[in-house]
Scaffold this motif. Structure first.
Motif, PDB file in Angstrom:
ATOM      1  N   LEU A   1      35.297  41.861  33.344  1.00 32.58           N
ATOM      2  CA  LEU A   1      36.675  42.225  33.680  1.00 32.58           C
ATOM      3  C   LEU A   1      37.371  41.093  34.425  1.00 32.58           C
ATOM      4  CD1 LEU A   1      36.316  45.955  34.806  1.00 32.58           C
ATOM      5  CD2 LEU A   1      37.473  45.094  32.759  1.00 32.58           C
ATOM      6  N   ALA A   2      36.637  40.434  35.324  1.00 27.76           N
ATOM      7  CA  ALA A   2      37.229  39.345  36.114  1.00 27.76           C
ATOM      8  C   ALA A   2      37.655  38.177  35.235  1.00 27.76           C
ATOM      9  CB  ALA A   2      36.244  38.877  37.180  1.00 27.76           C
ATOM     10  N   PHE A   3      36.892  37.907  34.186  1.00 29.64           N
ATOM     11  CA  PHE A   3      37.178  36.754  33.330  1.00 29.64           C
ATOM     12  C   PHE A   3      38.128  37.073  32.178  1.00 29.64           C
ATOM     13  CE2 PHE A   3      33.757  34.811  35.598  1.00 29.64           C
ATOM     14  CZ  PHE A   3      33.898  33.451  35.421  1.00 29.64           C
ATOM     15  N   ASN A   4      38.230  38.349  31.800  1.00 29.54           N
ATOM     16  CA  ASN A   4      39.012  38.696  30.613  1.00 29.54           C
ATOM     17  C   ASN A   4      40.247  39.540  30.905  1.00 29.54           C
ATOM     18  OD1 ASN A   4      37.286  37.391  28.779  1.00 29.54           O
ATOM     19  ND2 ASN A   4      35.903  39.136  28.736  1.00 29.54           N
ATOM     20  N   SER A   5      40.660  39.650  32.140  1.00 29.67           N
ATOM     21  CA  SER A   5      41.820  40.460  32.470  1.00 29.67           C
ATOM     22  C   SER A   5      42.581  39.811  33.610  1.00 29.67           C
ATOM     23  CB  SER A   5      41.382  41.882  32.869  1.00 29.67           C
ATOM     24  OG  SER A   5      40.718  41.864  34.129  1.00 29.67           O
ATOM     25  N   GLN A   6      43.575  40.536  34.109  1.00 33.08           N
ATOM     26  CA  GLN A   6      44.349  40.053  35.247  1.00 33.08           C
ATOM     27  C   GLN A   6      43.686  40.404  36.577  1.00 33.08           C
ATOM     28  OE1 GLN A   6      47.079  38.098  34.789  1.00 33.08           O
ATOM     29  NE2 GLN A   6      46.492  38.248  32.620  1.00 33.08           N
ATOM     30  N   LEU A   7      42.469  40.875  36.503  1.00 35.70           N
ATOM     31  CA  LEU A   7      41.748  41.306  37.706  1.00 35.70           C
ATOM     32  C   LEU A   7      40.785  40.217  38.172  1.00 35.70           C
ATOM     33  CD1 LEU A   7      40.975  44.975  36.605  1.00 35.70           C
ATOM     34  CD2 LEU A   7      42.883  44.173  37.987  1.00 35.70           C
ATOM     35  N   SER A   8      41.282  38.992  38.274  1.00 37.53           N
ATOM     36  CA  SER A   8      40.418  37.869  38.656  1.00 37.53           C
ATOM     37  C   SER A   8      39.770  38.065  40.008  1.00 37.53           C
ATOM     38  CB  SER A   8      41.235  36.568  38.663  1.00 37.53           C
ATOM     39  OG  SER A   8      41.768  36.298  37.387  1.00 37.53           O
ATOM     40  N   TRP A   9      40.442  38.815  40.891  1.00 41.14           N
ATOM     41  CA  TRP A   9      39.900  39.029  42.232  1.00 41.14           C
ATOM     42  C   TRP A   9      38.558  39.758  42.202  1.00 41.14           C
ATOM     43  CZ3 TRP A   9      38.952  44.065  43.489  1.00 41.14           C
ATOM     44  CH2 TRP A   9      39.616  45.032  42.728  1.00 41.14           C
ATOM     45  N   LEU A  10      38.262  40.431  41.089  1.00 39.45           N
ATOM     46  CA  LEU A  10      36.970  41.124  40.982  1.00 39.45           C
ATOM     47  C   LEU A  10      35.797  40.163  41.098  1.00 39.45           C
ATOM     48  CD1 LEU A  10      37.515  43.783  38.153  1.00 39.45           C
ATOM     49  CD2 LEU A  10      37.014  44.222  40.573  1.00 39.45           C
TER      50      LEU A  10
ATOM     51  N   VAL B   1      27.897  37.826  26.396  1.00 40.25           N
ATOM     52  CA  VAL B   1      28.410  38.511  25.210  1.00 40.25           C
ATOM     53  C   VAL B   1      29.834  39.009  25.455  1.00 40.25           C
ATOM     54  CG1 VAL B   1      28.117  40.543  23.736  1.00 40.25           C
ATOM     55  CG2 VAL B   1      26.139  39.144  24.332  1.00 40.25           C
ATOM     56  N   GLY B   2      30.135  39.383  26.696  1.00 36.68           N
ATOM     57  CA  GLY B   2      31.460  39.905  27.013  1.00 36.68           C
ATOM     58  C   GLY B   2      32.498  38.857  27.345  1.00 36.68           C
TER      59      GLY B   2
END
Length: 201
Positions: free
Chosen positions: A29-38, A72-73
């Motif tokens: 999610l951190a690498f593939n969305s706007q949720l980099s803070w994750l 893979v993700g």
């Protein structure tokens, strides 16, 4: 009989392996969305696994599960299982290091040293894997955050070390959450992050 013991052992293994898997999902999610803070907290479950698990086999299996799921993700466009396995194999130096350190230092020192060892093995796999896994070195998740400015001093290695250190700080904060010092830890962590953000703007 042996069946109840085997059944219980299977439940223990499944419980242990959920933490690396959760970290991998948060990393995706951190690498593939706007949720980099994750990326600042995604490794906390994996580090909890590192601190509580001392069996080499489980450390290797948990890290392999994390790494393969994460690759893979994130670099799914590569589509070559062999290259995924090469990257994962190189990264397995990290759980071997953790296993070795468990035998010689305290868990507290192990936790504090994780940013160093993570950065080292992340760089090794990025250097020697014949695919662009450098794009998923953990520090790259900071590209869309205020912390990108740290790259001017340490490059991708410095960013990776910093982001992993924040994850470690999160584990420390969680450990002390139920103590009388919990708000001091939270305040100190927030102050450090805000100060660094102000310096690198």
């Amino acid at each position: 009989s042996e069946y109840p013991n085997n059944h219980k052992r299977a439940h223990v293994i499944i419980f242990c392996m959920q933490w690396p898997f959760v970290s991998a999902l948060l990393g995706i999610l951190a690498f593939n969305s706007q949720l980099s803070w994750l990326a600042l907290v995604a490794l906390a479950p994996l580090f909890f696994f590192f601190l509580t698990e001392q069996r080499l086999g489980r450390l290797l299996a948990g890290t392999a599960l994390f790494r393969l799921t994460f690759l893979v993700g994130t670099v799914y466009f590569i589509g070559d299982p062999l290259l995924y396995l090469i990257s994962t194999g190189l990264f397995l130096g990290l759980p071997i290091t953790v296993w070795f350190l468990h035998k010689h230092i305290s868990r507290h020192l192990l936790l504090i040293s994780l940013p160093l060892w993570w950065t080292l093995w992340d760089m090794i796999q990025a250097r020697w894997t014949p695919l662009p896994t450098a794009i998923v070195m953990w520090g790259n998740a900071a590209a869309n955050t205020v912390f990108l400015g740290l790259g001017r001093w340490g490059g991708i290695a410095g960013l990776t070390f910093f982001v992993v250190s924040i994850n470690v700080l999160g584990v420390v904060a969680w450990h002390f959450w139920k103590t009388a010092w919990r708000w001091h830890w939270i305040g100190a962590a927030a102050g450090i992050i805000m100060a660094i953000g102000g310096v690198i703007r």
